[in-house]
Design a protein around this motif. Structure first.
Motif, PDB file in Angstrom:
ATOM      1  N   ALA A   1       6.316   5.200  -5.026  1.00 10.19           N
ATOM      2  CA  ALA A   1       6.619   6.081  -6.151  1.00 10.19           C
ATOM      3  C   ALA A   1       5.330   6.371  -6.926  1.00 10.19           C
ATOM      4  O   ALA A   1       5.057   7.516  -7.309  1.00 10.19           O
ATOM      5  CB  ALA A   1       7.664   5.450  -7.067  1.00 10.19           C
ATOM      6  N   GLU A   2       4.520   5.342  -7.123  1.00  5.69           N
ATOM      7  CA  GLU A   2       3.229   5.529  -7.807  1.00  5.69           C
ATOM      8  C   GLU A   2       2.338   6.453  -6.987  1.00  5.69           C
ATOM      9  O   GLU A   2       1.645   7.311  -7.528  1.00  5.69           O
ATOM     10  CB  GLU A   2       2.542   4.171  -8.014  1.00  5.69           C
ATOM     11  N   TYR A   3       2.389   6.293  -5.687  1.00  4.78           N
ATOM     12  CA  TYR A   3       1.539   7.124  -4.825  1.00  4.78           C
ATOM     13  C   TYR A   3       1.895   8.602  -4.947  1.00  4.78           C
ATOM     14  O   TYR A   3       1.015   9.459  -4.867  1.00  4.78           O
ATOM     15  CB  TYR A   3       1.647   6.657  -3.367  1.00  4.78           C
ATOM     16  N   THR A   4       3.197   8.920  -5.178  1.00  2.21           N
ATOM     17  CA  THR A   4       3.594  10.333  -5.247  1.00  2.21           C
ATOM     18  C   THR A   4       2.939  11.040  -6.447  1.00  2.21           C
ATOM     19  O   THR A   4       2.879  12.261  -6.477  1.00  2.21           O
ATOM     20  CB  THR A   4       5.129  10.509  -5.340  1.00  2.21           C
ATOM     21  N   PHE A   5       2.456  10.269  -7.415  1.00  2.00           N
ATOM     22  CA  PHE A   5       1.771  10.892  -8.557  1.00  2.00           C
ATOM     23  C   PHE A   5       0.399  11.442  -8.166  1.00  2.00           C
ATOM     24  O   PHE A   5      -0.158  12.267  -8.880  1.00  2.00           O
ATOM     25  CB  PHE A   5       1.618   9.890  -9.711  1.00  2.00           C
TER      26      PHE A   5
ATOM     27  N   LYS B   1      11.639  -3.645  -3.249  1.00  2.00           N
ATOM     28  CA  LYS B   1      11.459  -3.023  -4.577  1.00  2.00           C
ATOM     29  C   LYS B   1       9.988  -2.742  -4.851  1.00  2.00           C
ATOM     30  O   LYS B   1       9.629  -1.700  -5.393  1.00  2.00           O
ATOM     31  CB  LYS B   1      12.018  -3.952  -5.657  1.00  2.00           C
ATOM     32  N   LYS B   2       9.141  -3.683  -4.478  1.00  2.00           N
ATOM     33  CA  LYS B   2       7.703  -3.525  -4.700  1.00  2.00           C
ATOM     34  C   LYS B   2       7.160  -2.359  -3.899  1.00  2.00           C
ATOM     35  O   LYS B   2       6.314  -1.598  -4.366  1.00  2.00           O
ATOM     36  CB  LYS B   2       6.973  -4.805  -4.285  1.00  2.00           C
ATOM     37  N   GLU B   3       7.644  -2.223  -2.663  1.00  2.00           N
ATOM     38  CA  GLU B   3       7.172  -1.133  -1.808  1.00  2.00           C
ATOM     39  C   GLU B   3       7.627   0.215  -2.366  1.00  2.00           C
ATOM     40  O   GLU B   3       6.878   1.188  -2.358  1.00  2.00           O
ATOM     41  CB  GLU B   3       7.696  -1.319  -0.378  1.00  2.00           C
TER      42      GLU B   3
ATOM     43  N   ASN C   1       0.837  -1.193   0.000  1.00  4.47           N
ATOM     44  CA  ASN C   1       0.000   0.000   0.000  1.00  4.47           C
ATOM     45  C   ASN C   1       0.877   1.250   0.000  1.00  4.47           C
ATOM     46  O   ASN C   1       1.465   1.622   1.010  1.00  4.47           O
ATOM     47  CB  ASN C   1      -0.891  -0.049   1.246  1.00  4.47           C
ATOM     48  N   GLY C   2       0.984   1.906  -1.155  1.00  3.35           N
ATOM     49  CA  GLY C   2       1.858   3.059  -1.306  1.00  3.35           C
ATOM     50  C   GLY C   2       1.517   4.195  -0.357  1.00  3.35           C
ATOM     51  O   GLY C   2       2.401   4.859   0.172  1.00  3.35           O
ATOM     52  N   GLU C   3       0.225   4.404  -0.128  1.00  5.94           N
ATOM     53  CA  GLU C   3      -0.194   5.490   0.748  1.00  5.94           C
ATOM     54  C   GLU C   3       0.291   5.252   2.174  1.00  5.94           C
ATOM     55  O   GLU C   3       0.810   6.147   2.837  1.00  5.94           O
ATOM     56  CB  GLU C   3      -1.720   5.598   0.722  1.00  5.94           C
ATOM     57  N   LYS C   4       0.150   4.020   2.620  1.00  6.46           N
ATOM     58  CA  LYS C   4       0.580   3.646   3.964  1.00  6.46           C
ATOM     59  C   LYS C   4       2.088   3.860   4.113  1.00  6.46           C
ATOM     60  O   LYS C   4       2.557   4.401   5.099  1.00  6.46           O
ATOM     61  CB  LYS C   4       0.253   2.173   4.190  1.00  6.46           C
ATOM     62  N   ILE C   5       2.838   3.414   3.117  1.00  4.02           N
ATOM     63  CA  ILE C   5       4.295   3.542   3.160  1.00  4.02           C
ATOM     64  C   ILE C   5       4.668   5.015   3.174  1.00  4.02           C
ATOM     65  O   ILE C   5       5.516   5.439   3.952  1.00  4.02           O
ATOM     66  CB  ILE C   5       4.930   2.829   1.946  1.00  4.02           C
TER      67      ILE C   5
END
Ligand code: HEC
Length: 113
Positions: free
Chosen positions: A104-108, A97-99, A40-44
């Motif tokens: 990185a996707e979340y920063t968009f 790497k997945k995290e 979960n990108g947001e959580k990270i």
């Protein structure tokens, strides 16, 4: 007076348990991330990045880049997060790497267009 003491003791107990609980949750999350599950990108982001970049990417603590204005591609952001850049710390030893890709996707999501 005695009641206050009991109240404080109970509050302390609850706080102590709360701490243990959140650490346990953290360990559980780390376990999940190593499985095939999508991180979960947001959580990270909220865990590792808000201290410098802020909730909306524009806080700029310790000269952190305003992520709302970043022009970097996903690959370039992934590289910055992995290896760090100037005042930004590298995350390759902290995140998989997945995290890194997920965050990185979340920063968009900060980009306003
Ligand atoms: C210690 C503070 C700090 C933390 C924590 C931090 N950053 Fe940064 N970040 C910076 C700084 C400072 C820069 C600008 C680096 C430079 O000047 O070259 C930056 C730059 C970036 C860039 C490049 C933007 C661009 O367009 O050049 C991205 C993407 C980025 N950070 C994402 C993240 C993510 C995602 C996290 C969490 C995993 C994170 N950062 C955690 C300080 C931080």
């Amino acid at each position: 007076m005695k009641q206050w003491f009991i109240f404080l003791a109970l509050a302390g107990l609850v706080l102590a348990c709360g701490n243990v609980g959140s650490q346990g949750q953290f360990a559980a999350n780390a376990g999940n991330a190593s499985e095939a599950q999508r991180p979960n990108g947001e959580k990270i982001y909220k865990q590792y990045c808000v201290t410098c970049h802020g909730l909306y990417g524009d806080m700029g603590a310790s000269g952190a880049f305003n992520l709302q204005e970043s022009q970097l591609s996903l690959e370039e952001r992934t590289a910055v997060i992995t290896n760090g850049r100037n005042a930004m710390t590298p995350f390759q030893s902290l995140l998989s790497k997945k995290e890194i890709k997920a965050v990185a996707e979340y920063t968009f999501t900060f980009q306003e267009d």
